[in-house]
Design a protein around this motif. Structure first.
Motif, PDB file in Angstrom:
ATOM      1  N   SER A 124       1.103  -0.932  -0.145  1.00 46.19           N
ATOM      2  CA  SER A 124      -0.016  -0.053   0.135  1.00 46.19           C
ATOM      3  C   SER A 124       0.619   0.605  -0.092  1.00 46.19           C
ATOM      4  CB  SER A 124      -1.079  -0.214   1.745  1.00 46.19           C
ATOM      5  OG  SER A 124      -2.020  -0.854   1.308  1.00 46.19           O
ATOM      6  N   TRP A 125       2.332   1.521   0.161  1.00 45.42           N
ATOM      7  CA  TRP A 125       2.646   2.223   1.170  1.00 45.42           C
ATOM      8  C   TRP A 125       4.153   2.392  -0.027  1.00 45.42           C
ATOM      9  CZ3 TRP A 125       1.721   6.849   3.662  1.00 45.42           C
ATOM     10  CH2 TRP A 125       0.616   6.495   4.768  1.00 45.42           C
ATOM     11  N   ARG A 126       4.043   1.436  -0.900  1.00 51.33           N
ATOM     12  CA  ARG A 126       5.055   1.274  -1.799  1.00 51.33           C
ATOM     13  C   ARG A 126       5.756   2.030  -2.858  1.00 51.33           C
ATOM     14  NH1 ARG A 126       7.147  -0.781  -7.017  1.00 51.33           N
ATOM     15  NH2 ARG A 126       8.301  -1.919  -6.698  1.00 51.33           N
ATOM     16  N   ALA A 127       4.124   2.727  -3.923  1.00 54.44           N
ATOM     17  CA  ALA A 127       4.734   3.417  -4.599  1.00 54.44           C
ATOM     18  C   ALA A 127       5.020   4.989  -3.741  1.00 54.44           C
ATOM     19  CB  ALA A 127       2.586   3.824  -5.592  1.00 54.44           C
ATOM     20  N   SER A 128       4.142   5.806  -2.644  1.00 56.14           N
ATOM     21  CA  SER A 128       4.653   6.465  -1.671  1.00 56.14           C
ATOM     22  C   SER A 128       5.805   6.763  -1.428  1.00 56.14           C
ATOM     23  CB  SER A 128       3.729   6.900  -1.379  1.00 56.14           C
ATOM     24  OG  SER A 128       2.707   7.119  -1.475  1.00 56.14           O
ATOM     25  N   LEU A 129       6.029   5.623  -1.025  1.00 55.47           N
ATOM     26  CA  LEU A 129       8.467   5.256  -1.384  1.00 55.47           C
ATOM     27  C   LEU A 129       9.303   5.291  -1.802  1.00 55.47           C
ATOM     28  CD1 LEU A 129       9.790   4.688   1.688  1.00 55.47           C
ATOM     29  CD2 LEU A 129      10.222   2.040   0.542  1.00 55.47           C
ATOM     30  N   VAL A 130       8.618   4.681  -3.417  1.00 55.86           N
ATOM     31  CA  VAL A 130       9.397   4.620  -4.147  1.00 55.86           C
ATOM     32  C   VAL A 130       9.726   6.398  -5.035  1.00 55.86           C
ATOM     33  CG1 VAL A 130       9.362   4.407  -6.728  1.00 55.86           C
ATOM     34  CG2 VAL A 130       8.852   3.071  -4.916  1.00 55.86           C
ATOM     35  N   PHE A 188      11.961  -5.963  -3.538  1.00 52.52           N
ATOM     36  CA  PHE A 188      13.948  -6.270  -4.264  1.00 52.52           C
ATOM     37  C   PHE A 188      13.774  -4.457  -5.252  1.00 52.52           C
ATOM     38  CE2 PHE A 188      13.555 -10.402  -4.231  1.00 52.52           C
ATOM     39  CZ  PHE A 188      14.252 -10.575  -2.355  1.00 52.52           C
ATOM     40  N   ASP A 189      12.760  -4.074  -5.654  1.00 49.83           N
ATOM     41  CA  ASP A 189      13.189  -3.246  -6.308  1.00 49.83           C
ATOM     42  C   ASP A 189      13.174  -1.694  -5.038  1.00 49.83           C
ATOM     43  OD1 ASP A 189      12.730  -3.950  -8.762  1.00 49.83           O
ATOM     44  OD2 ASP A 189       9.903  -3.904  -8.858  1.00 49.83           O
ATOM     45  N   VAL A 190      12.722  -1.716  -4.039  1.00 43.02           N
ATOM     46  CA  VAL A 190      12.766  -0.391  -3.555  1.00 43.02           C
ATOM     47  C   VAL A 190      14.117  -0.667  -2.330  1.00 43.02           C
ATOM     48  CG1 VAL A 190      11.843   0.068  -1.047  1.00 43.02           C
ATOM     49  CG2 VAL A 190      10.543  -0.873  -2.304  1.00 43.02           C
ATOM     50  N   VAL A 191      14.655  -2.006  -2.242  1.00 48.13           N
ATOM     51  CA  VAL A 191      15.640  -2.386  -1.472  1.00 48.13           C
ATOM     52  C   VAL A 191      16.667  -1.637  -2.419  1.00 48.13           C
ATOM     53  CG1 VAL A 191      17.910  -4.306  -1.498  1.00 48.13           C
ATOM     54  CG2 VAL A 191      15.309  -3.915  -0.997  1.00 48.13           C
ATOM     55  N   GLY A 193      15.697   0.847  -4.910  1.00 49.90           N
ATOM     56  CA  GLY A 193      16.008   2.278  -4.679  1.00 49.90           C
ATOM     57  C   GLY A 193      16.903   2.839  -3.518  1.00 49.90           C
ATOM     58  N   VAL A 194      16.548   2.239  -2.494  1.00 48.40           N
ATOM     59  CA  VAL A 194      17.817   2.591  -1.277  1.00 48.40           C
ATOM     60  C   VAL A 194      18.693   2.566  -1.940  1.00 48.40           C
ATOM     61  CG1 VAL A 194      17.687   2.208   0.805  1.00 48.40           C
ATOM     62  CG2 VAL A 194      15.730   2.049   0.292  1.00 48.40           C
ATOM     63  N   GLN A 195      19.165   1.835  -2.187  1.00 46.03           N
ATOM     64  CA  GLN A 195      20.799   1.675  -2.724  1.00 46.03           C
ATOM     65  C   GLN A 195      21.645   2.049  -3.561  1.00 46.03           C
ATOM     66  OE1 GLN A 195      21.258  -2.990  -3.510  1.00 46.03           O
ATOM     67  NE2 GLN A 195      21.291  -3.565  -1.985  1.00 46.03           N
ATOM     68  N   ARG A 196      20.761   2.577  -4.460  1.00 43.07           N
ATOM     69  CA  ARG A 196      20.741   4.053  -5.756  1.00 43.07           C
ATOM     70  C   ARG A 196      21.148   5.246  -4.420  1.00 43.07           C
ATOM     71  NH1 ARG A 196      17.315   1.403  -8.814  1.00 43.07           N
ATOM     72  NH2 ARG A 196      15.522   2.360  -7.575  1.00 43.07           N
ATOM     73  N   VAL A 197      20.154   5.174  -4.058  1.00 39.60           N
ATOM     74  CA  VAL A 197      20.242   6.787  -2.768  1.00 39.60           C
ATOM     75  C   VAL A 197      21.607   6.646  -1.806  1.00 39.60           C
ATOM     76  CG1 VAL A 197      19.528   7.791  -0.500  1.00 39.60           C
ATOM     77  CG2 VAL A 197      18.305   6.946  -2.434  1.00 39.60           C
ATOM     78  N   LEU A 198      22.065   5.468  -1.303  1.00 36.41           N
ATOM     79  CA  LEU A 198      22.471   5.164  -0.185  1.00 36.41           C
ATOM     80  C   LEU A 198      24.093   4.916  -1.329  1.00 36.41           C
ATOM     81  CD1 LEU A 198      21.890   2.474   1.507  1.00 36.41           C
ATOM     82  CD2 LEU A 198      21.880   4.345   2.295  1.00 36.41           C
TER      83      LEU A 198
END
Length: 300
Positions: A224-230, A273-276, A278-283
């Protein structure tokens, strides 16, 4: 925009309550208002190009509408969306009230306004992130944006940069927290839940069974929160392109560093893993921009 459902008693299973001969019309009226809320949120999302169907990203919206609305009027719209989000959040967090509705026979299953909450957040994020990029001098990825933005509006966006930044910081943190708290059982301490999840991942133990009650609860919340987090992760990455001397990317990463790390654990826990990624790209950007110390695991 929020609906006050406390003014009248709720109907019981038989359709009547104390002090009301026929409460079914009142209940239907409340239900229609809830549907209207969702339609209003969806309409605003379509007008501003925010995709509220859960798939993330943006859709073709009315560029003229955003470009020719002053910051003052955008803040009015944002306040309405935030009131709708806050109302839905309070309802979703009140398990006692939701369970009571089931016990009274009003609802066959536990009701939820999760779609209203996440939809409001997604449209809020889209508008605030757009205003933030304009104020920071980052070109928004849409054709002919600069041709339709009046110079007076650009100046106004820059003048409202502090308020936009404050609103955005609060909203982004709430998205991280909601996603990171996925799978927290009723009565369970959030910090204890996060600690157990981190221990499980670090010790290479298996992730929770996604077919279990905890796993299903985690999947519902995270999806439910995935789109907002992305959207949040993408915006933070975009800030690295800003030439502003205030270093907005550095400020965003330092502000949300704990949430970024916890989100990484939450996403790994449900195999998102898509969110993983995304976080890794930011890091990865942070590693270059902020010169992270591998030995200290902290920002220098």
């Amino acid at each position: 925009m929020p609906i006050n459902v406390s003014a009248k008693p709720l109907p019981r299973a038989g359709g009547t309550v104390s002090g009301s001969a026929d409460s079914k019309p009142d209940y239907m009226h409340i239900t229609l208002k809830c549907i209207l809320q969702l339609l209003l949120i969806q309409t605003l999302g379509e007008l501003f190009g925010a995709n509220v169907d859960g798939s993330g990203g943006t859709v073709a919206g009315s560029e003229d509408l955003y470009c020719h609305l002053s910051a003052h009027h955008l803040f009015i719209l944002l306040d309405c969306l935030d009131q709708s989000r806050a109302f839905a959040h309070r309802f979703n967090m009140s398990r006692k009230v939701r369970r009571r509705l089931v016990e009274m026979g009003v609802m066959p299953t536990m009701p939820s306004l999760l779609k209203q909450e996440t939809g409001s957040v997604l449209v809020e994020l889209h508008i605030l992130q757009r205003m933030h990029l304009d104020a920071m001098g980052v070109v928004y990825p849409m054709k002919h944006k600069q041709d339709c933005v009046p110079a007076s509006v650009v100046v106004e966006r820059q003048a409202a940069a502090d308020e936009v930044d404050d609103r955005l910081a609060v909203l982004v943190r709430s998205v991280f927290v909601q996603y990171g708290n996925s799978g927290v059982a009723e009565g369970e301490d959030v910090a204890d839940h996060s600690y157990k999840r981190c221990v499980r991942i670090v010790s290479a133990q298996n992730t929770p069974d996604l077919s279990s009650a905890e796993g299903k609860r985690s999947l519902v919340v995270t999806s439910s929160w995935r789109a907002s987090l992305v959207a949040c992760l993408g915006h933070i990455s975009q800030l690295a392109a800003s030439k502003d001397t205030a270093k907005p990317f550095r400020a965003a990463v330092q502000r949300h560093w704990p949430e970024l790390i916890d989100t990484l654990g939450a996403a790994a826990g449900v195999r998102d893993f898509d969110v993983v990624g995304g976080v890794q790209r930011v890091l990865a950007i942070a590693g270059t921009e902020l010169r992270l110390s591998a030995s200290k695991y902290a920002i220098e």
